[in-house]
Scaffold this motif. Structure first.
Motif, PDB file in Angstrom:
ATOM      1  N   ASP A 278       0.820  -1.217   0.000  1.00 45.20           N
ATOM      2  CA  ASP A 278       0.000   0.000   0.000  1.00 45.20           C
ATOM      3  C   ASP A 278       0.853   1.266   0.000  1.00 45.20           C
ATOM      4  O   ASP A 278       0.316   2.381  -0.020  1.00 45.20           O
ATOM      5  N   ARG A 279       2.196   1.111  -0.031  1.00 49.59           N
ATOM      6  CA  ARG A 279       3.092   2.264  -0.023  1.00 49.59           C
ATOM      7  C   ARG A 279       4.055   2.238  -1.205  1.00 49.59           C
ATOM      8  O   ARG A 279       5.118   2.855  -1.153  1.00 49.59           O
ATOM      9  N   LEU A 280       3.664   1.565  -2.263  1.00 45.06           N
ATOM     10  CA  LEU A 280       4.440   1.540  -3.491  1.00 45.06           C
ATOM     11  C   LEU A 280       3.826   2.493  -4.508  1.00 45.06           C
ATOM     12  O   LEU A 280       2.612   2.500  -4.706  1.00 45.06           O
ATOM     13  N   LEU A 281       4.662   3.294  -5.155  1.00 42.82           N
ATOM     14  CA  LEU A 281       4.216   4.265  -6.148  1.00 42.82           C
ATOM     15  C   LEU A 281       4.988   4.053  -7.445  1.00 42.82           C
ATOM     16  O   LEU A 281       6.158   3.672  -7.430  1.00 42.82           O
ATOM     17  N   PHE A 282       4.342   4.350  -8.563  1.00 39.42           N
ATOM     18  CA  PHE A 282       4.966   4.160  -9.871  1.00 39.42           C
ATOM     19  C   PHE A 282       5.648   5.451 -10.312  1.00 39.42           C
ATOM     20  O   PHE A 282       5.188   6.553 -10.018  1.00 39.42           O
ATOM     21  N   SER A 283       6.762   5.330 -11.035  1.00 43.34           N
ATOM     22  CA  SER A 283       7.389   6.493 -11.678  1.00 43.34           C
ATOM     23  C   SER A 283       8.393   6.010 -12.703  1.00 43.34           C
ATOM     24  O   SER A 283       8.939   4.909 -12.594  1.00 43.34           O
ATOM     25  N   THR A 284       8.660   6.866 -13.697  1.00 48.22           N
ATOM     26  CA  THR A 284       9.610   6.510 -14.752  1.00 48.22           C
ATOM     27  C   THR A 284      10.887   7.331 -14.699  1.00 48.22           C
ATOM     28  O   THR A 284      11.839   7.038 -15.419  1.00 48.22           O
ATOM     29  N   ASP A 285      10.942   8.395 -13.867  1.00 51.67           N
ATOM     30  CA  ASP A 285      12.101   9.279 -13.770  1.00 51.67           C
ATOM     31  C   ASP A 285      12.407   9.931 -15.118  1.00 51.67           C
ATOM     32  O   ASP A 285      13.556  10.042 -15.521  1.00 51.67           O
ATOM     33  N   PHE A 286      11.364  10.400 -15.788  1.00 46.59           N
ATOM     34  CA  PHE A 286      11.511  11.089 -17.080  1.00 46.59           C
ATOM     35  C   PHE A 286      12.276  12.395 -16.886  1.00 46.59           C
ATOM     36  O   PHE A 286      12.042  13.103 -15.917  1.00 46.59           O
ATOM     37  N   PRO A 287      13.180  12.767 -17.781  1.00 48.37           N
ATOM     38  CA  PRO A 287      13.562  12.065 -19.007  1.00 48.37           C
ATOM     39  C   PRO A 287      14.801  11.189 -18.854  1.00 48.37           C
ATOM     40  O   PRO A 287      15.288  10.640 -19.829  1.00 48.37           O
TER      41      PRO A 287
END
Length: 329
Positions: A278-287
């Motif tokens: 419940d404490r995991l978040l998505f991200s791609t670190d763009f760019p």
């Protein structure tokens, strides 16, 4: 399934010029990373960015000013922060379904930073703030910066602790002795950035910040910036810390963790075991970590979570974390 990337970066020409004006590249080599194609993508807050989001499979970017942000600037950072936040607010107004934001703050002026955070949340509808490590010779647990964290807790919005290049003395001691290029990369994205960000979080814990502000929520990127994977060893400090709670409690009560484009199911599983799904978040670190061809969607499909936890990771946890602070929708 809606996919929200919560650590996606931008830059403004004003901020870039301010870095150049103080010769920041001489002391922080991360400034030199923001050139060529990377700089062009950072500066773009319009259609090309959206097209690249579509290519990766990302529905929403939560925009934050890239490192080292305004941490090395003085009184001029107050107006620079306001202009940067207003520019992002204009981009959100043009693309309300595709962009959200974390506030840029004039951290060398903590009282004004707290006021700007409130403006960004209450007036502009931003979802929180991003800080990039120490300010001068002060770490983020220094009492000077408490008003920023106090205001974030009051507003019920999270603070993302982003990496920055370690201080010169640390680089000389631990990240030097090779070629200048190797030294710089070793101190930045090779390793130094990530220890620096993780240590900033641990300093906040050990300083009792989360005892004074139990509702404060902090986000670490790159699956917890290295130190998260030493949770078992961190517990040993419970014998001497004099904190109200065991350190593992703060990891599961006050910390969220995001991928930052490190699409590795094994890291995800380890982070989930420490902080909870419940404490995991998505991200791609763009760019910086941008990889075309639907890479974000592909990782989501193969991440190893069940359907409910995958949905939470993709967007549900972020929406739950930020809904309490949403004054503007």
């Amino acid at each position: 399934m809606k996919l929200i990337g919560i650590e996606e970066h931008y830059l403004t020409a004003d901020v870039r010029d301010a870095w150049d004006a103080i010769g920041l590249a001489a002391t922080d080599p991360s400034v030199t990373l923001h050139s060529g194609e990377i700089e062009r993508r950072l500066l773009d807050l319009a259609g090309e960015r959206v097209a690249l989001m579509d290519e990766a499979g990302l529905d929403v970017q939560v925009l934050s000013l890239t490192t080292p942000a305004l941490h090395d600037l003085g009184p001029e950072s107050i107006e620079l922060a306001r202009r940067a936040n207003d520019a992002v607010a204009m981009a959100i107004a043009r693309w309300p379904d595709r962009f959200q934001a974390l506030a840029t703050l004039p951290v060398s002026r903590p009282d004004e930073a707290a006021q700007e955070l409130e403006r960004c949340v209450r007036t502009l509808g931003f979802k929180g703030a991003m800080l990039s490590g120490r300010v001068g010779d002060r770490n983020l647990d220094h009492p000077d910066f408490f008003p920023i964290f106090e205001r974030a807790e009051a507003l019920k919005v999270p603070v993302l602790l982003h990496p920055r290049t370690p201080a010169m003395a640390v680089r000389d001691a631990y990240y030097s002795g090779f070629t200048p290029k190797v030294d710089a990369v070793f101190a930045m994205f090779g390793l130094g950035w990530h220890y620096d960000a993780g240590i900033q979080f641990l300093r906040l814990v050990l300083a009792g910040t989360f005892d004074r502000l139990p509702g404060l929520q902090v986000i670490l990127g790159h699956w917890g910036e290295v130190v998260l994977f030493y949770a078992e060893r961190l517990k040993a400090m419970d014998r001497v810390s004099e904190l109200e709670q065991p350190i593992t409690t703060y990891l599961r009560r006050n910390l969220y963790v995001t991928a930052s484009g490190m699409f590795l199911p094994g890291y995800l599983a380890q982070a989930a075991a420490i902080v909870g799904t419940d404490r995991l978040l998505f991200s791609t670190d763009f760019p910086y970590q941008y990889r075309p061809g639907g890479d974000a969607r592909r990782f989501l499909a193969d991440c190893g979570l069940n359907e409910a936890d995958t949905s939470a990771f993709a967007h549900g946890n972020w929406l739950r974390l930020t809904q309490a602070g949403n004054a503007v929708v």
